[in-house]
Design an enzyme around this catalytic site. Structure first.
Site, PDB file in Angstrom:
ATOM      1  N   ALA A  75      47.338  36.013  36.446  1.00 23.62           N
ATOM      2  CA  ALA A  75      46.665  36.279  37.717  1.00 23.62           C
ATOM      3  C   ALA A  75      45.149  37.019  37.501  1.00 23.62           C
ATOM      4  O   ALA A  75      45.146  37.593  36.414  1.00 23.62           O
ATOM      5  CB  ALA A  75      47.031  36.845  38.878  1.00 23.62           C
ATOM      6  N   LYS A  76      44.454  37.643  37.786  1.00 22.17           N
ATOM      7  CA  LYS A  76      43.160  38.280  38.032  1.00 22.17           C
ATOM      8  C   LYS A  76      42.675  38.807  39.143  1.00 22.17           C
ATOM      9  O   LYS A  76      42.595  38.119  40.254  1.00 22.17           O
ATOM     10  CB  LYS A  76      41.790  37.088  37.003  1.00 22.17           C
ATOM     11  CG  LYS A  76      41.687  38.107  35.972  1.00 22.17           C
ATOM     12  CD  LYS A  76      42.073  39.028  35.061  1.00 22.17           C
ATOM     13  CE  LYS A  76      41.434  39.618  34.326  1.00 22.17           C
ATOM     14  NZ  LYS A  76      41.916  39.858  33.274  1.00 22.17           N
ATOM     15  N   SER A  77      42.024  39.800  39.399  1.00 20.68           N
ATOM     16  CA  SER A  77      40.942  40.327  40.003  1.00 20.68           C
ATOM     17  C   SER A  77      39.588  41.037  39.909  1.00 20.68           C
ATOM     18  O   SER A  77      39.261  41.481  38.750  1.00 20.68           O
ATOM     19  CB  SER A  77      41.935  41.680  41.350  1.00 20.68           C
ATOM     20  OG  SER A  77      42.618  42.078  40.859  1.00 20.68           O
TER      21      SER A  77
END
Length: 381
Positions: A75-77
């Site tokens: 994931a990444k944000s």
């Protein structure tokens, strides 16, 4: 972003855009694949951030976690903002608003961490706002999950760079290069680039060029780490170091040297400069600093590329150590062990199959993710 172009059998599972009218916070979260565990990935804060970049980074985390044999997905944000143009209070408010927006998914499906322009202070804000200290890693050392236990391991300890350092040692040994006689250029002097320079300098390696957002400083006789660190702290840029020649950032990639380390932003090695690179080894300390097709060009030119999913996994390995409640000493041991093992595995496998190291790394990671996806499907039947 054209989802049909990027969606495939691996993901992404979720793409979330969030907005807070009070603070003006605009954020993005991409949870790519959670077959191996909750999605793990840092929060970056840049003005140019978009969904495609966050997706590419999330996919990188999927493979990185699988390759490192961690129980995390990818994931990444990120928050779309320029920290240089806002106050510290405004920045903190953006992080708080982002934490509130992601609370329904964090930490159940997403575990945050530091990235570009975020560090232990922002992780403390995120965790306290979320209300669950397991919602992120990279927290300050005095933040604990259980009373009396210090379990925060901030990335300011240099875990990512420590992994890149050991990947560089393995890559040098792989091609028979004496690292103590090599010339190294580091693109970027943030958390990763600065610590990497320290580790390499202490090892006896000559660092001839370093860059930051203001430009590049070059001295073929070598740069002194402590002096450069002090100059950066006092003047806000490495270009004020003396003696040295001030170059444009893009000129760093054309210098005569043995090892090139991109440790800044995405796509710094591209179609414009790939043919000008003189290095024998490229070690990807940053995330997605080189597109896959550009890596293949380097491979054809017999430049050894250690891909990001191998070289810079020290950060997420450190995150897992923190998640388990281990101390920094144990964390560094784990980073070294896993990075050395995986770098050798990938480089030796690539050499045997005569394919780019990324292809070898991806095959290993994809097998592990696919097995986990199949196991999850069977469990839900």
């Amino acid at each position: 972003m054209n989802m049909e172009k990027f969606s495939d059998e691996w993901g992404p599972e979720k793409i979330l855009q969030v907005y807070d009218p009070e603070t003006g916070m605009k954020g993005i979260l991409v949870i790519d694949n959670t077959a191996l565990g909750p999605g793990k990935g840092g929060i970056r804060m840049t003005p140019s951030l978009d969904i495609e970049e966050v997706f590419r980074l999330a996919r990188t985390m999927t493979w990185k976690c699988a390759l490192a044999e961690l129980p995390f997905g990818g994931a990444k944000s990120g928050i779309i903002a320029d920290p240089k143009k806002i106050s510290k209070e405004e920045k903190n408010n953006l992080v708080r608003a982002f934490a509130i927006a992601l609370k329904p998914l964090s930490p159940s499906q997403y575990i945050a961490g530091p990235d570009i322009n975020t560090g232990e202070e922002e992780m403390a804000i995120y965790a306290l706002t979320n209300g669950n200290l397991n919602s992120c890693t990279g927290k300050p050392a005095n933040m604990c999950v259980k009373p009396g236990e210090k379990c925060g391991i901030p990335h300011e300890y240099g875990s990512t760079a420590y992994g890149v350092f050991h990947a560089t040692i393995v890559a040098s040994e792989h091609i028979g290069l004496d690292l103590k006689k090599a010339r190294v250029a580091i693109d970027g002097f943030g958390n990763v680039g600065s610590f990497l320079m320290k580790y390499l300098s202490d090892y006896g390696t000559k660092i001839v060029a370093v860059s930051d957002s203001k430009g590049c400083i070059y001295n073929p006789d070598g740069l002194e780490y402590e002096k450069l660190r002090q100059i950066k702290a006092e003047t806000k840029s490495v270009i004020n170091y003396e003696p040295g020649q001030i170059l444009k950032n893009e000129e760093l990639f054309t210098l005569p040297l043995e090892i090139l380390v991109p440790a800044s932003i995405p796509d710094v090695i591209n179609e414009k400069n790939v043919d000008k690179i003189k290095a024998k080894i490229v070690v990807e300390a940053a995330n997605i600093p080189v597109k896959h097709e550009i890596e293949k060009i380097l491979q054809e030119r017999e430049v050894l590329v250690v891909p990001d999913i191998v070289a810079n996994a020290g950060g997420v390995i450190s995150s897992y150590a923190e998640y388990l409640g281990e101390n920094p000493e144990k964390m560094f041991e784990t980073v070294k062990e896993k990075i050395v093992k995986n770098t050798r595995l990938v480089l030796e496998g690539a050499a045997k199959a005569k394919i780019p190291p990324r292809d070898t790394a991806l095959k290993i990671a994809q097998i592990r993710v696919k097995e986990a996806m199949e196991k999850r499907r069977r469990a839900h039947r």
